[in-house]
Design a protein around this motif. Structure first.
Motif, PDB file in Angstrom:
ATOM      1  N   GLY A 241      72.840  57.749  32.949  1.00 17.45           N
ATOM      2  CA  GLY A 241      72.389  58.794  31.690  1.00 17.45           C
ATOM      3  C   GLY A 241      71.648  57.998  30.743  1.00 17.45           C
ATOM      4  O   GLY A 241      71.472  58.469  29.664  1.00 17.45           O
ATOM      5  N   VAL A 242      70.936  56.791  31.253  1.00 18.38           N
ATOM      6  CA  VAL A 242      69.889  56.361  30.165  1.00 18.38           C
ATOM      7  C   VAL A 242      68.714  57.164  30.016  1.00 18.38           C
ATOM      8  O   VAL A 242      68.163  57.863  30.878  1.00 18.38           O
ATOM      9  N   VAL A 243      68.480  57.328  28.854  1.00 18.54           N
ATOM     10  CA  VAL A 243      67.131  58.121  28.279  1.00 18.54           C
ATOM     11  C   VAL A 243      65.898  57.322  27.935  1.00 18.54           C
ATOM     12  O   VAL A 243      64.635  57.660  27.685  1.00 18.54           O
ATOM     13  N   GLY A 244      66.151  55.948  27.374  1.00 18.50           N
ATOM     14  CA  GLY A 244      65.075  55.106  27.097  1.00 18.50           C
ATOM     15  C   GLY A 244      65.435  53.732  26.683  1.00 18.50           C
ATOM     16  O   GLY A 244      66.747  53.346  26.789  1.00 18.50           O
ATOM     17  N   ASP A 245      64.591  53.116  25.669  1.00 18.43           N
ATOM     18  CA  ASP A 245      64.769  51.643  25.506  1.00 18.43           C
ATOM     19  C   ASP A 245      64.131  51.461  24.196  1.00 18.43           C
ATOM     20  O   ASP A 245      63.239  52.080  23.533  1.00 18.43           O
ATOM     21  N   ILE A 246      64.881  50.496  23.545  1.00 18.74           N
ATOM     22  CA  ILE A 246      63.951  49.647  22.310  1.00 18.74           C
ATOM     23  C   ILE A 246      63.805  48.260  22.753  1.00 18.74           C
ATOM     24  O   ILE A 246      64.856  47.538  23.060  1.00 18.74           O
ATOM     25  N   ALA A 247      62.786  47.767  22.724  1.00 19.49           N
ATOM     26  CA  ALA A 247      62.403  46.193  23.079  1.00 19.49           C
ATOM     27  C   ALA A 247      63.295  46.086  24.521  1.00 19.49           C
ATOM     28  O   ALA A 247      63.684  44.988  24.710  1.00 19.49           O
ATOM     29  N   THR A 248      62.984  46.976  25.410  1.00 21.46           N
ATOM     30  CA  THR A 248      63.425  46.810  26.822  1.00 21.46           C
ATOM     31  C   THR A 248      64.909  46.383  26.977  1.00 21.46           C
ATOM     32  O   THR A 248      65.471  46.301  27.970  1.00 21.46           O
ATOM     33  N   VAL A 249      65.784  47.064  26.045  1.00 21.72           N
ATOM     34  CA  VAL A 249      66.923  47.159  26.065  1.00 21.72           C
ATOM     35  C   VAL A 249      67.455  48.696  25.988  1.00 21.72           C
ATOM     36  O   VAL A 249      67.045  49.298  25.045  1.00 21.72           O
ATOM     37  N   PHE A 250      68.359  49.134  26.837  1.00 20.90           N
ATOM     38  CA  PHE A 250      68.487  50.617  27.116  1.00 20.90           C
ATOM     39  C   PHE A 250      69.720  51.281  26.307  1.00 20.90           C
ATOM     40  O   PHE A 250      70.794  50.671  26.121  1.00 20.90           O
ATOM     41  N   PRO A 261      74.865  47.701  32.901  1.00 19.40           N
ATOM     42  CA  PRO A 261      74.427  46.549  33.439  1.00 19.40           C
ATOM     43  C   PRO A 261      73.195  45.878  33.248  1.00 19.40           C
ATOM     44  O   PRO A 261      73.087  44.632  33.194  1.00 19.40           O
ATOM     45  N   ILE A 262      72.329  46.603  33.029  1.00 20.18           N
ATOM     46  CA  ILE A 262      70.617  46.166  33.083  1.00 20.18           C
ATOM     47  C   ILE A 262      70.538  45.582  31.789  1.00 20.18           C
ATOM     48  O   ILE A 262      69.926  44.449  31.789  1.00 20.18           O
ATOM     49  N   ASN A 263      71.310  45.830  30.625  1.00 19.54           N
ATOM     50  CA  ASN A 263      71.083  45.079  29.512  1.00 19.54           C
ATOM     51  C   ASN A 263      71.588  43.835  29.463  1.00 19.54           C
ATOM     52  O   ASN A 263      71.153  42.976  28.668  1.00 19.54           O
ATOM     53  N   ALA A 264      72.445  43.472  30.286  1.00 22.01           N
ATOM     54  CA  ALA A 264      72.660  42.082  30.508  1.00 22.01           C
ATOM     55  C   ALA A 264      71.732  41.079  31.017  1.00 22.01           C
ATOM     56  O   ALA A 264      71.700  39.734  31.036  1.00 22.01           O
ATOM     57  N   ARG A 265      70.463  41.496  31.773  1.00 25.21           N
ATOM     58  CA  ARG A 265      69.596  41.003  32.331  1.00 25.21           C
ATOM     59  C   ARG A 265      68.517  41.186  31.492  1.00 25.21           C
ATOM     60  O   ARG A 265      67.384  40.750  31.502  1.00 25.21           O
ATOM     61  N   ALA A 266      68.450  42.077  30.482  1.00 24.96           N
ATOM     62  CA  ALA A 266      67.183  42.225  29.553  1.00 24.96           C
ATOM     63  C   ALA A 266      66.800  41.048  28.583  1.00 24.96           C
ATOM     64  O   ALA A 266      67.824  40.406  28.161  1.00 24.96           O
ATOM     65  N   SER A 267      65.542  40.883  28.294  1.00 27.97           N
ATOM     66  CA  SER A 267      65.238  39.856  27.329  1.00 27.97           C
ATOM     67  C   SER A 267      65.120  40.234  25.973  1.00 27.97           C
ATOM     68  O   SER A 267      65.212  39.329  25.191  1.00 27.97           O
ATOM     69  N   GLY A 268      65.286  41.719  25.656  1.00 24.38           N
ATOM     70  CA  GLY A 268      65.100  42.046  24.292  1.00 24.38           C
ATOM     71  C   GLY A 268      66.303  41.789  23.185  1.00 24.38           C
ATOM     72  O   GLY A 268      67.601  41.394  24.054  1.00 24.38           O
ATOM     73  N   PRO A 269      66.370  42.027  22.189  1.00 28.99           N
ATOM     74  CA  PRO A 269      67.584  41.555  21.308  1.00 28.99           C
ATOM     75  C   PRO A 269      68.669  42.726  21.616  1.00 28.99           C
ATOM     76  O   PRO A 269      68.180  43.902  21.873  1.00 28.99           O
TER      77      PRO A 269
END
Length: 322
Positions: A241-250, A261-269
């Motif tokens: 159900g992800v619609v988008g991101d801010i600084a590659t955090v969804f 889960p992907i946010n644990a791998r993202a480099s953004g704040p």
């Protein structure tokens, strides 16, 4: 021309000239006026106090798009940028970029640290900046971009260094991957001294500047178009159900971001940091970003919003029909 009409028209001309960077000739063509008339209206705006450092519009009513959005999302300061009727989205982005550049000039002070999330929108803003020297400004990259395509294109580094050069400041790049393959690798990298220096600078940022990323934008956000995500990852984001991101955090349509889960791998704040920051500027343009903008507002992910008029109007229409 009566005084009320003259005042209203002078404000419109002043916004086009000062906030959107149009020439007197371009304003004359857009409004169907002569260039001398435009010049007289600009003079009237200055002499009558309508224009100081900012443009003050005495005719602003609560029912404007900005006012309606502020009523719906308390605590968010909204600026809606007008665009020519029938114009293309690229024109909207140009107008918004010029308005964002003007807004930054009112927000930046010597000695500030500014966190920047790279992408198409901030790249456009970087090209619209007017040179201005401010002492001791630091511009720090908020999310990583280290992959072969980015290193070759220079897209991210050029955006950051353009901001820094414009204000006579320093650019602090973040040479880590956009996404790590394994969250444990990210945890290890975050312990490195050179990386910690950038992370500490991000944490001390006085102002955060970013857009919202969407795969459905007219120009898909850079993170979706540049190969940072494979087809499996994109499908997984849809399922969650992800619609988008801010600084590659969804985040999801309801504005939530916990448990992805992907946010644990993202480099953004982390988005807790973004939501809790007292001084943020989110710059948005294009109808393809309406859904993700609505989600970001629901999640409290901005304090200040700058958006083009058609996108703001479509956002309000969707809210009213929901």
């Amino acid at each position: 021309m009566n005084s009320a009409v003259q005042t209203t028209l002078a404000v419109q001309v002043a916004r086009l000239y000062y906030h959107q960077g149009l020439t007197t000739g371009e304003i004359a063509a857009e409004l169907g006026l002569s260039r001398p008339k435009v010049s007289r209206l600009l003079s009237f705006a200055r002499e009558s106090g309508l224009v100081e450092i900012r443009i003050h519009d005495p005719a602003v009513q609560p029912q404007t798009l900005a006012g309606q959005l502020q009523d719906l999302f308390s605590g968010v300061e909204v600026q809606v940028v007008g665009v020519p009727p029938g114009s293309a989205e690229d024109e909207w982005l140009g107008r918004v970029a010029h308005a964002a550049a003007a807004t930054l000039d009112t927000l930046l002070r010597p000695g500030m640290t500014v966190g920047l999330a790279w992408g198409n929108t901030l790249d456009a803003v970087s090209h619209a900046l007017t040179p201005r020297r401010l002492g001791g400004l630091d511009f720090v990259q908020l999310n990583g971009s280290a992959n072969i395509q980015e290193l070759v294109s220079g897209f991210v580094t050029d955006t950051l260094t353009r901001f820094a050069r414009n204000y006579g400041g320093r650019a602090h790049l973040f040479p880590v991957p956009t996404f790590f393959d394994d969250p444990h690798t990210k945890d290890m990298m975050w312990r490195e001294r050179s990386v910690r220096q950038v992370l500490d600078l991000q944490g001390r940022a006085d102002l955060l500047v970013y857009s919202v990323g969407s795969p459905h934008a007219g120009r898909p956000s850079h993170v979706y178009a540049a190969g940072s995500l494979d087809d499996h990852e994109k499908a997984e984001l849809d399922q969650l159900g992800v619609v988008g991101d801010i600084a590659t955090v969804f985040f999801r349509a309801d504005g939530s971001w916990k448990g992805l889960p992907i946010n644990a791998r993202a480099s953004g704040p982390g988005l807790d940091f973004v939501a809790g920051h007292p001084n943020t500027l989110c710059v948005v343009s294009g109808l393809g970003k309406v859904g993700v903008l609505q989600a970001a507002l629901r999640g409290g992910l901005m304090r200040r919003l700058l958006v083009d008029e058609p996108t703001a109007a479509e956002l309000l229409r969707r809210i009213e029909e929901a």
